[in-house]
Write an enzyme that holds these catalytic residues in place. Structure first.
Site, PDB file in Angstrom:
ATOM      1  CE  LYS A  51      -3.040  11.933  -2.789  1.00  0.00           C
ATOM      2  NZ  LYS A  51      -2.650  11.763  -4.175  1.00  0.00           N
ATOM      3  CE  LYS A  86       2.053  14.025  -2.366  1.00  0.00           C
ATOM      4  NZ  LYS A  86       2.352  12.898  -3.283  1.00  0.00           N
TER       5      LYS A  86
HETATM    6  N1  C2G Z   1      -2.747   6.773 -10.819  1.00  0.00           N
HETATM    7  C1  C2G Z   1      -3.291   6.183 -11.957  1.00  0.00           C
HETATM    8  N2  C2G Z   1      -4.612   5.872 -11.977  1.00  0.00           N
HETATM    9  C2  C2G Z   1      -5.406   6.115 -10.900  1.00  0.00           C
HETATM   10  C3  C2G Z   1      -4.859   6.704  -9.745  1.00  0.00           C
HETATM   11  C4  C2G Z   1      -3.504   7.023  -9.725  1.00  0.00           C
HETATM   12  O1  C2G Z   1      -2.573   5.950 -12.950  1.00  0.00           O
HETATM   13  N3  C2G Z   1      -6.730   5.797 -10.966  1.00  0.00           N
HETATM   14  C5  C2G Z   1      -1.317   7.110 -10.827  1.00  0.00           C
HETATM   15  C6  C2G Z   1      -1.051   8.603 -10.641  1.00  0.00           C
HETATM   16  O2  C2G Z   1      -1.156   9.293 -11.877  1.00  0.00           O
HETATM   17  C7  C2G Z   1       0.382   8.591 -10.109  1.00  0.00           C
HETATM   18  C8  C2G Z   1       0.449   7.276  -9.309  1.00  0.00           C
HETATM   19  O3  C2G Z   1      -0.675   6.474  -9.736  1.00  0.00           O
HETATM   20  O4  C2G Z   1       1.312   8.537 -11.188  1.00  0.00           O
HETATM   21  C9  C2G Z   1       0.354   7.511  -7.810  1.00  0.00           C
HETATM   22  O5  C2G Z   1      -0.825   8.251  -7.572  1.00  0.00           O
HETATM   23  P1  C2G Z   1      -0.920   9.089  -6.204  1.00  0.00           P
HETATM   24  O6  C2G Z   1      -0.580   8.220  -5.082  1.00  0.00           O
HETATM   25  O7  C2G Z   1      -2.200   9.859  -6.214  1.00  0.00           O
HETATM   26  O8  C2G Z   1       0.317  10.094  -6.414  1.00  0.00           O
HETATM   27  P2  C2G Z   1       0.307  11.671  -6.272  1.00  0.00           P
HETATM   28  O9  C2G Z   1      -0.319  12.078  -5.012  1.00  0.00           O
HETATM   29  O10 C2G Z   1      -0.203  12.178  -7.553  1.00  0.00           O
HETATM   30  O11 C2G Z   1       1.884  11.971  -6.073  1.00  0.00           O
HETATM   31  O12 C2G Z   1       5.976  14.144  -6.972  1.00  0.00           O
HETATM   32  C10 C2G Z   1       4.824  13.533  -7.527  1.00  0.00           C
HETATM   33  C11 C2G Z   1       3.790  13.217  -6.481  1.00  0.00           C
HETATM   34  O13 C2G Z   1       4.381  12.606  -5.345  1.00  0.00           O
HETATM   35  C12 C2G Z   1       2.730  12.306  -7.094  1.00  0.00           C
END
Ligand code: C2G
Length: 140
Positions: A46, A44
């Site tokens: 990340k 990803k």
């Molecule tokens: N999230 C949120 N508000 C934030 C930060 C994150 O609602 N201020 C939500 C994101 O939208 C996501 C969840 O928290 O639904 C997890 O966020 P991340 O760890 O950044 O996930 P991500 O890297 O987007 O991975 O297959 C899907 C991916 O694995 C999602």
């Protein structure tokens, strides 16, 4: 029993993550969190601050999380939904539309992201602080 699944890295766990998990859990009776592995985060592009082990540890402490499974690839969602008899897939709305094709297998819901907080902001702040500390150590 209505079963919910959500996916994410949940690095430097914060209020935005908690808010998402809480609202997801309130949509049903059982919450599965598919947690991105360190290898999948590399896919990803990340960079994570906390390892999969550490991230799993803090999610396990939440009573609203019933099961944690590893997320190792983009394609596993359909199988996860079937294997876990999922009723609703929930994601933050930064993913709006991205998983609509899965509504053949379960309801797909996008919830508003929590404003003003993100793992990348936290990491930048941590990085900035450590640079300042290093500079101060050199001066003193
Ligand atoms: N999230 C949120 N508000 C934030 C930060 C994150 O609602 N201020 C939500 C994101 O939208 C996501 C969840 O928290 O639904 C997890 O966020 P991340 O760890 O950044 O996930 P991500 O890297 O987007 O991975 O297959 C899907 C991916 O694995 C999602």
């Amino acid at each position: 029993m209505s079963k919910i699944i959500t996916y994410g890295t949940f690095d430097t766990f914060h209020y935005g993550h908690l808010n998402l998990l809480k609202r997801a859990r309130e949509l049903g009776d059982y919450l599965v969190v598919a947690l991105s592995t360190d290898e999948f985060n590399r896919i990803k592009n990340k960079e994570v601050f906390h390892s999969y082990k550490q991230r799993k540890e803090y999610l396990k402490m939440l009573k609203i999380v019933d099961l944690i499974i590893p997320e190792t690839n983009w394609e596993q969602k359909e199988k996860d939904i079937k294997d876990n008899q999922i009723d609703i897939l929930v994601m933050g709305d930064d993913w709006k539309g991205k998983f609509d094709k899965l509504n053949k297998y379960c309801e797909v819901r996008y919830l508003p992201r929590t404003k003003g907080i993100s793992s990348s902001d936290i990491k930048q702040c941590l990085l900035k602080n450590s640079k300042t500390e290093q500079k101060n150590r050199k001066i003193n």
